[in-house]
Design an enzyme around this catalytic site. Structure first.
Site, PDB file in Angstrom:
ATOM      1  CG  ASP A  47      -1.844   1.171   1.291  1.00  0.00           C
ATOM      2  OD1 ASP A  47      -2.984   0.988   0.856  1.00  0.00           O
ATOM      3  OD2 ASP A  47      -1.440   2.279   1.729  1.00  0.00           O
ATOM      4  CE1 TYR A  52       0.600   7.803   2.617  1.00  0.00           C
ATOM      5  CE2 TYR A  52       1.216   5.596   1.957  1.00  0.00           C
ATOM      6  CZ  TYR A  52       0.351   6.450   2.592  1.00  0.00           C
ATOM      7  OH  TYR A  52      -0.756   5.927   3.217  1.00  0.00           O
ATOM      8  CE  LYS A  80      -3.801   4.775   0.814  1.00  0.00           C
ATOM      9  NZ  LYS A  80      -2.367   4.590   1.102  1.00  0.00           N
ATOM     10  CG  HIS A 111      -4.512   9.930   0.598  1.00  0.00           C
ATOM     11  ND1 HIS A 111      -3.190   9.886   0.278  1.00  0.00           N
ATOM     12  CD2 HIS A 111      -4.585   9.525   1.890  1.00  0.00           C
ATOM     13  CE1 HIS A 111      -2.495   9.462   1.320  1.00  0.00           C
ATOM     14  NE2 HIS A 111      -3.325   9.247   2.312  1.00  0.00           N
TER      15      HIS A 111
END
Ligand code: A2P
Length: 313
Positions: A47, A52, A80, A111
């Site tokens: 994931d 990120y 996401k 998200h």
């Protein structure tokens, strides 16, 4: 215990334990975590998210994992949509796929249920967290002529492109899910809702709603995030001794026993490995963990400022 897979409302299966990568850095750290998760610990589910900032390294790890496993279809990958691109999810997904080096992901999520303005992204970088110039402590939310129901209308076009197998949401409350279901263009129900969930935030109501609507709940921060008090919690430690596992495994096993997807994050090979070892717990022990919040209080560790948009009620 069974094979730890759950069926999504698309008919696909999702491995119940996935490697979380939030805060894993976009270099050997994220790469090694993914490779070691797949090769040494048997994870088949990774994931990540555009924001990120590690899709490149995670993608390199996935490429290695695919070579090892012998096929792209052997591993489940989620990424996401970040808030600055809610008006253009197709383009955002295309960019994520380029960073990941993949032709498709298995699951693409909104998200957070609110768009962000792009006007103050540092250096025009959409993979950043723009703050409101009038209120610098708060994210620069975009509520002018846009809301998540419009984002979802566009998300619904993505499975047909082949760029993602399934679509879902993250950080959606019961109220926001109800709004989504009632929206005029709503056609495809989300396959999952990924939310913070651990013994100090057991999400009973949201879990019931998701079950009733055939949405799989995915738990992020299942250990209570970095520096978690949960790993020092008396009930968790006692149960760890009883089942002969680490406190982290008690938290993760509790989630798996409750029947949803759990996404522990680690960049340490030993932890990655032990986090994948699930124990079957008695109903009484699950109930003991269910009740921890009654003495310790509900605690949410991830609650970024999106005011005035109501994220969690
Ligand atoms: P690290 O990546 O250095 O191992 P969560 O999944 O709830 O967000 O928690 C992640 C945090 O918990 C990270 O700081 C991670 O650190 C740490 N962590 C992950 N697995 C374990 C474990 N088995 N025991 C203790 N801490 C862990």
């Amino acid at each position: 215990m069974p094979s730890h897979e759950i069926k999504l409302n698309t008919g696909a299966t999702i491995p119940q334990i996935g490697l979380g990568t939030w805060r894993s850095t976009d270099d050997e750290e994220a790469y090694n975590a993914v490779v070691s998760a797949v090769k040494d610990a048997g994870y088949l589910h990774i994931d990540t998210a555009a924001i990120y900032g590690n899709e490149v390294a995670v993608g390199k790890g996935i490429k290695k994992a695919i070579e090892f496993l012998g096929g792209r279809d052997k591993i489940f990958v989620t990424t996401k949509l970040w808030g600055t691109q809610q008006r253009e999810p197709k383009k955002a997904l295309q960019q994520s796929l380029e960073r990941l080096g993949l032709d498709y992901v298995d699951l693409y999520l909104i998200h957070w249920p609110v768009a962000l303005k792009t006007r103050n992204c540092p250096n025009g970088d959409l993979m950043s967290i723009p703050t409101n110039p009038e209120n610098p402590g708060v994210r620069d939310v975009d509520l002018e002529g846009w809301d998540f129901t419009k984002t979802w209308a566009l998300m619904q076009e993505l499975p047909a492109t082949g760029m993602t197998k399934a679509i879902g949401v993250s950080n959606f409350s019961v109220n926001n899910l109800k709004t989504l279901y009632k929206s005029p263009d709503f056609k495809i129900p989300p396959a999952v809702n990924q939310v913070e969930c651990h013994p100090l935030l057991p999400q009973f109501e949201l879990l019931d709603f998701c079950r009733e609507n055939n949405i799989v709940l995915e738990a992020y921060s299942p250990l209570g995030s970095a520096g978690s008090p949960l790993l020092k919690e008396e009930v968790i430690i006692e149960l760890g001794k009883k089942y002969n596992v680490e406190p982290a495994q008690v938290c993760i096993s509790w989630g798996v026993n409750r029947g949803y997807v759990v996404l522990p994050k680690s960049v340490h090979a030993e932890r990655i490995k032990s986090n994948k070892v699930i124990v079957e717990m008695s109903k009484e022990d699950i109930a003991k963990i269910d009740n921890i919040h009654k003495t310790q209080g509900i605690q949410r560790f991830v609650n970024p400022p999106f005011e005035p948009f109501p994220i969690f009620e």
